[in-house]
Scaffold this motif. Sequence first.
Motif, PDB file in Angstrom:
ATOM      1  N   LEU A  56       4.394   3.475 -13.740  1.00 50.01           N
ATOM      2  CA  LEU A  56       5.166   3.373 -12.505  1.00 50.01           C
ATOM      3  C   LEU A  56       6.499   2.685 -12.763  1.00 50.01           C
ATOM      4  N   CYS A  57       7.578   3.358 -12.359  1.00 48.65           N
ATOM      5  CA  CYS A  57       8.925   2.812 -12.539  1.00 48.65           C
ATOM      6  C   CYS A  57       9.649   2.833 -11.197  1.00 48.65           C
ATOM      7  N   GLY A  58      10.275   1.713 -10.832  1.00 52.24           N
ATOM      8  CA  GLY A  58      11.031   1.665  -9.590  1.00 52.24           C
ATOM      9  C   GLY A  58      12.343   0.942  -9.772  1.00 52.24           C
ATOM     10  N   LEU A  59      13.342   1.356  -8.999  1.00 51.17           N
ATOM     11  CA  LEU A  59      14.654   0.717  -9.032  1.00 51.17           C
ATOM     12  C   LEU A  59      14.945   0.069  -7.694  1.00 51.17           C
ATOM     13  N   SER A  60      15.339  -1.200  -7.709  1.00 54.36           N
ATOM     14  CA  SER A  60      15.737  -1.934  -6.510  1.00 54.36           C
ATOM     15  C   SER A  60      14.617  -1.917  -5.473  1.00 54.36           C
ATOM     16  N   LEU A  61      14.810  -1.279  -4.322  1.00 51.99           N
ATOM     17  CA  LEU A  61      13.729  -1.173  -3.348  1.00 51.99           C
ATOM     18  C   LEU A  61      12.515  -0.505  -3.969  1.00 51.99           C
ATOM     19  N   GLY A  62      12.746   0.498  -4.794  1.00 48.93           N
ATOM     20  CA  GLY A  62      11.638   1.161  -5.484  1.00 48.93           C
ATOM     21  C   GLY A  62      10.887   0.214  -6.398  1.00 48.93           C
ATOM     22  N   ALA A  63      11.603  -0.747  -6.998  1.00 52.81           N
ATOM     23  CA  ALA A  63      10.954  -1.744  -7.846  1.00 52.81           C
ATOM     24  C   ALA A  63      10.085  -2.682  -7.022  1.00 52.81           C
ATOM     25  N   VAL A  64      10.550  -3.032  -5.829  1.00 51.28           N
ATOM     26  CA  VAL A  64       9.757  -3.874  -4.927  1.00 51.28           C
ATOM     27  C   VAL A  64       8.462  -3.153  -4.544  1.00 51.28           C
ATOM     28  N   LEU A  65       8.585  -1.876  -4.201  1.00 49.37           N
ATOM     29  CA  LEU A  65       7.402  -1.086  -3.847  1.00 49.37           C
ATOM     30  C   LEU A  65       6.452  -0.949  -5.033  1.00 49.37           C
ATOM     31  N   ALA A  66       6.998  -0.706  -6.215  1.00 53.47           N
ATOM     32  CA  ALA A  66       6.175  -0.559  -7.414  1.00 53.47           C
ATOM     33  C   ALA A  66       5.443  -1.854  -7.740  1.00 53.47           C
ATOM     34  N   LEU A  67       6.146  -2.973  -7.652  1.00 52.02           N
ATOM     35  CA  LEU A  67       5.531  -4.275  -7.899  1.00 52.02           C
ATOM     36  C   LEU A  67       4.419  -4.546  -6.895  1.00 52.02           C
ATOM     37  N   HIS A  68       4.691  -4.284  -5.629  1.00 48.74           N
ATOM     38  CA  HIS A  68       3.715  -4.500  -4.560  1.00 48.74           C
ATOM     39  C   HIS A  68       2.470  -3.652  -4.801  1.00 48.74           C
ATOM     40  N   TYR A  69       2.668  -2.395  -5.159  1.00 44.66           N
ATOM     41  CA  TYR A  69       1.527  -1.502  -5.399  1.00 44.66           C
ATOM     42  C   TYR A  69       0.718  -1.962  -6.612  1.00 44.66           C
ATOM     43  N   ALA A  70       1.392  -2.355  -7.667  1.00 47.45           N
ATOM     44  CA  ALA A  70       0.687  -2.808  -8.874  1.00 47.45           C
ATOM     45  C   ALA A  70      -0.132  -4.067  -8.606  1.00 47.45           C
ATOM     46  N   LEU A  71       0.383  -4.954  -7.772  1.00 45.57           N
ATOM     47  CA  LEU A  71      -0.364  -6.162  -7.410  1.00 45.57           C
ATOM     48  C   LEU A  71      -1.614  -5.821  -6.609  1.00 45.57           C
ATOM     49  N   ASN A  72      -1.502  -4.823  -5.750  1.00 50.00           N
ATOM     50  CA  ASN A  72      -2.633  -4.441  -4.900  1.00 50.00           C
ATOM     51  C   ASN A  72      -3.589  -3.459  -5.564  1.00 50.00           C
ATOM     52  N   HIS A  73      -3.109  -2.736  -6.575  1.00 46.08           N
ATOM     53  CA  HIS A  73      -3.944  -1.721  -7.242  1.00 46.08           C
ATOM     54  C   HIS A  73      -3.824  -1.833  -8.763  1.00 46.08           C
ATOM     55  N   PRO A  74      -4.162  -2.973  -9.335  1.00 49.79           N
ATOM     56  CA  PRO A  74      -3.994  -3.158 -10.776  1.00 49.79           C
ATOM     57  C   PRO A  74      -4.854  -2.213 -11.614  1.00 49.79           C
TER      58      PRO A  74
END
Length: 209
Positions: free
Chosen positions: A65-83
């Motif tokens: 999963l790769c995200g930029l700016s807002l996409g990075a926030v979403l990617a980080l949030h998802y990874a924390l919730n679905h490791p």
Amino acid sequence: MQRIFLHGLGQRAADWAEVTGALTRQEGVFCPDLFPLIAGKEAVYDSLYQAASACLDGAEEPLDLCGLSLGAVLALHYALNHPDRVRALALVCGQYRMPKKLLRLQSWLFRLMGEKSFQPMGLTKRDAIALTRSMETLDFSQRLSQLEMPVLVVCGEADRANRGASEKLAQRIPRAVLRLVPGAGHEVNRDAPEALATLVESFFDSVSA
């Protein structure tokens, strides 16, 4: 296995085209348009995250999963919730604790822009302002140590607004590495697509090897 790229606010999926076009491996690459996912819904971060999360839930795991700016926030949030679903994470010019002053400045700039400026991304001017303001209380700082997957933190060398946050993000995540992209600002996918493609693909390949 899929490699998914999430764009930032002010962008759309097509802004990843030069990056993904430079990848040597095209199979399984997916770049969703985020804002149409909340069409008809309230334009706030929670709605966007739930919609993006549902989209990612439907992808074949494991996810790179790769995200930029807002996409990075979403990617980080998802990874924390679905490791269990995310094998590797690349965060480009992202934040883990939202800078309120910067977001308020962004909202102010949005107010000065014409309505037509927002049409390409699939949001109204009002929605873009509401989405930006809804992010002010986001703070993942207490959860970063929970991330066990390898994480690549990328920032444009000239992105002064986010470089400090990227450095701290890499320090706080156990298996994170930081890479700066010379000559690039905040929109690294536009400023240096080939360099970003090389960084991200090499990182993902090293994890899957």
